[in-house]
Design a protein around this motif. Structure first.
Motif, PDB file in Angstrom:
ATOM      1  N   MET A   1       0.726  -0.805   0.442  1.00 31.33           N
ATOM      2  CA  MET A   1       0.157  -0.015   0.113  1.00 31.33           C
ATOM      3  C   MET A   1       0.811   1.524  -0.249  1.00 31.33           C
ATOM      4  O   MET A   1       2.408   1.020   0.423  1.00 31.33           O
ATOM      5  CB  MET A   1      -1.013   0.160   1.116  1.00 31.33           C
ATOM      6  N   ASN A   2       0.230   2.660  -0.227  1.00 31.50           N
ATOM      7  CA  ASN A   2       1.052   4.089  -0.802  1.00 31.50           C
ATOM      8  C   ASN A   2       0.424   4.580   0.098  1.00 31.50           C
ATOM      9  O   ASN A   2      -0.406   5.034   0.512  1.00 31.50           O
ATOM     10  CB  ASN A   2       1.713   3.776  -2.729  1.00 31.50           C
ATOM     11  N   HIS A   3       1.179   6.332  -0.044  1.00 23.22           N
ATOM     12  CA  HIS A   3       0.292   7.283   0.986  1.00 23.22           C
ATOM     13  C   HIS A   3      -0.513   7.206   0.223  1.00 23.22           C
ATOM     14  O   HIS A   3      -1.120   7.803   0.920  1.00 23.22           O
ATOM     15  CB  HIS A   3       1.646   8.281  -0.248  1.00 23.22           C
ATOM     16  N   GLY A   4      -0.938   7.109  -1.596  1.00 24.25           N
ATOM     17  CA  GLY A   4      -2.334   7.387  -1.775  1.00 24.25           C
ATOM     18  C   GLY A   4      -3.044   7.032  -0.390  1.00 24.25           C
ATOM     19  O   GLY A   4      -4.825   7.472  -0.830  1.00 24.25           O
ATOM     20  N   GLU A   5      -3.033   6.195   0.687  1.00 21.98           N
ATOM     21  CA  GLU A   5      -4.342   5.110   1.387  1.00 21.98           C
ATOM     22  C   GLU A   5      -4.536   6.124   2.280  1.00 21.98           C
ATOM     23  O   GLU A   5      -6.098   6.452   2.822  1.00 21.98           O
ATOM     24  CB  GLU A   5      -3.596   4.001   1.971  1.00 21.98           C
ATOM     25  N   ASN A   6      -3.704   7.035   2.489  1.00 22.45           N
ATOM     26  CA  ASN A   6      -4.205   8.267   3.909  1.00 22.45           C
ATOM     27  C   ASN A   6      -5.562   8.913   3.080  1.00 22.45           C
ATOM     28  O   ASN A   6      -6.185   9.894   3.319  1.00 22.45           O
ATOM     29  CB  ASN A   6      -3.032   8.949   3.803  1.00 22.45           C
ATOM     30  N   THR A   7      -5.112   9.634   1.283  1.00 27.21           N
ATOM     31  CA  THR A   7      -5.816  10.497   1.170  1.00 27.21           C
ATOM     32  C   THR A   7      -6.709   9.712   1.035  1.00 27.21           C
ATOM     33  O   THR A   7      -8.719  10.569   1.365  1.00 27.21           O
ATOM     34  CB  THR A   7      -5.305  11.221  -0.133  1.00 27.21           C
TER      35      THR A   7
ATOM     36  N   THR B   1     -11.914   0.269  -2.753  1.00 31.97           N
ATOM     37  CA  THR B   1     -10.853  -0.748  -3.158  1.00 31.97           C
ATOM     38  C   THR B   1      -9.328   0.461  -3.599  1.00 31.97           C
ATOM     39  O   THR B   1      -9.563   1.423  -4.440  1.00 31.97           O
ATOM     40  CB  THR B   1     -11.143  -1.650  -4.657  1.00 31.97           C
ATOM     41  N   THR B   2      -8.605  -0.651  -3.217  1.00 30.63           N
ATOM     42  CA  THR B   2      -6.756   0.563  -3.377  1.00 30.63           C
ATOM     43  C   THR B   2      -6.035  -0.323  -4.405  1.00 30.63           C
ATOM     44  O   THR B   2      -6.854  -1.716  -5.411  1.00 30.63           O
ATOM     45  CB  THR B   2      -6.280  -0.220  -2.044  1.00 30.63           C
ATOM     46  N   ASP B   3      -5.132   0.110  -5.560  1.00 32.86           N
ATOM     47  CA  ASP B   3      -4.860  -0.432  -6.760  1.00 32.86           C
ATOM     48  C   ASP B   3      -4.688  -1.426  -5.601  1.00 32.86           C
ATOM     49  O   ASP B   3      -4.308  -2.130  -6.897  1.00 32.86           O
ATOM     50  CB  ASP B   3      -3.718   0.555  -6.540  1.00 32.86           C
TER      51      ASP B   3
ATOM     52  N   GLY C   1      -5.702  -4.151  -5.221  1.00 30.73           N
ATOM     53  CA  GLY C   1      -7.143  -4.209  -4.585  1.00 30.73           C
ATOM     54  C   GLY C   1      -7.471  -4.837  -3.447  1.00 30.73           C
ATOM     55  O   GLY C   1      -8.305  -6.084  -2.708  1.00 30.73           O
ATOM     56  N   LEU C   2      -6.986  -5.066  -2.834  1.00 29.19           N
ATOM     57  CA  LEU C   2      -7.368  -4.500  -1.369  1.00 29.19           C
ATOM     58  C   LEU C   2      -8.593  -3.864  -0.735  1.00 29.19           C
ATOM     59  O   LEU C   2      -9.114  -2.391  -1.412  1.00 29.19           O
ATOM     60  CB  LEU C   2      -6.552  -4.555  -0.029  1.00 29.19           C
ATOM     61  N   ARG C   3     -10.005  -4.227  -0.300  1.00 30.83           N
ATOM     62  CA  ARG C   3     -11.043  -3.697   0.267  1.00 30.83           C
ATOM     63  C   ARG C   3     -10.553  -1.994   1.688  1.00 30.83           C
ATOM     64  O   ARG C   3     -10.128  -2.855   2.663  1.00 30.83           O
ATOM     65  CB  ARG C   3     -11.951  -4.425   0.593  1.00 30.83           C
ATOM     66  N   LEU C   4     -10.890  -1.255   1.637  1.00 29.15           N
ATOM     67  CA  LEU C   4     -10.748   0.088   2.977  1.00 29.15           C
ATOM     68  C   LEU C   4     -12.399   0.789   3.195  1.00 29.15           C
ATOM     69  O   LEU C   4     -12.833   0.793   2.677  1.00 29.15           O
ATOM     70  CB  LEU C   4      -9.657   1.207   2.828  1.00 29.15           C
ATOM     71  N   PHE C   5     -12.098   0.082   4.034  1.00 33.38           N
ATOM     72  CA  PHE C   5     -13.845   0.212   5.022  1.00 33.38           C
ATOM     73  C   PHE C   5     -13.638   1.482   6.134  1.00 33.38           C
ATOM     74  O   PHE C   5     -12.669   1.222   6.570  1.00 33.38           O
ATOM     75  CB  PHE C   5     -14.915  -0.770   5.466  1.00 33.38           C
TER      76      PHE C   5
END
Length: 110
Positions: A1-7, A26-28, A30-34
């Motif tokens: 995962m990268n820095h874009g997850e915080n955004t 869904t992240t790049d 393929g993980l789901r973020l809730f």
């Protein structure tokens, strides 16, 4: 995962607060973020969609081998068979998890 997850997480938190509901993406990788708002904080969950296999024993072993580092992420199995790591955060923390936090979640799941 990268820095874009915080955004992405900050955006989801804003949407979740606005609608008082769970927000998901869904992240790049393929993980789901809730993100689910709770008072002055939120539950943040990172997971594998149903159908992606994960051995519970492997996840628990990886997490248990370094509880000091991994203990903030709590494993959860959803009814549809998907696995998630859940973490309770303050609002400011939910939008500011560091790259190591995201990498650790991905490492535990993948």
């Amino acid at each position: 995962m990268n820095h874009g997850e915080n955004t992405l997480c900050a955006h989801l938190l804003a949407q979740a607060r606005l609608h008082d509901a769970v927000a998901a993406a869904t992240t790049d990788e393929g993980l789901r973020l809730f993100v689910y708002p709770q008072g002055q904080g939120a539950l943040v969950a990172v997971g594998l969609p149903a159908g992606r296999t994960l051995r519970a024993a492997a996840l628990l072993h990886r997490r248990g081998s370094d509880v000091r580092r991994c203990g903030v992420w709590l494993p959860a199995l959803f009814n549809d068979g998907s696995w998630y790591l859940v973490r309770r955060c303050s609002d400011s923390e939910a939008a500011a998890l560091d790259e190591d936090d995201w990498a650790l979640a991905a490492e535990l799941l993948l």
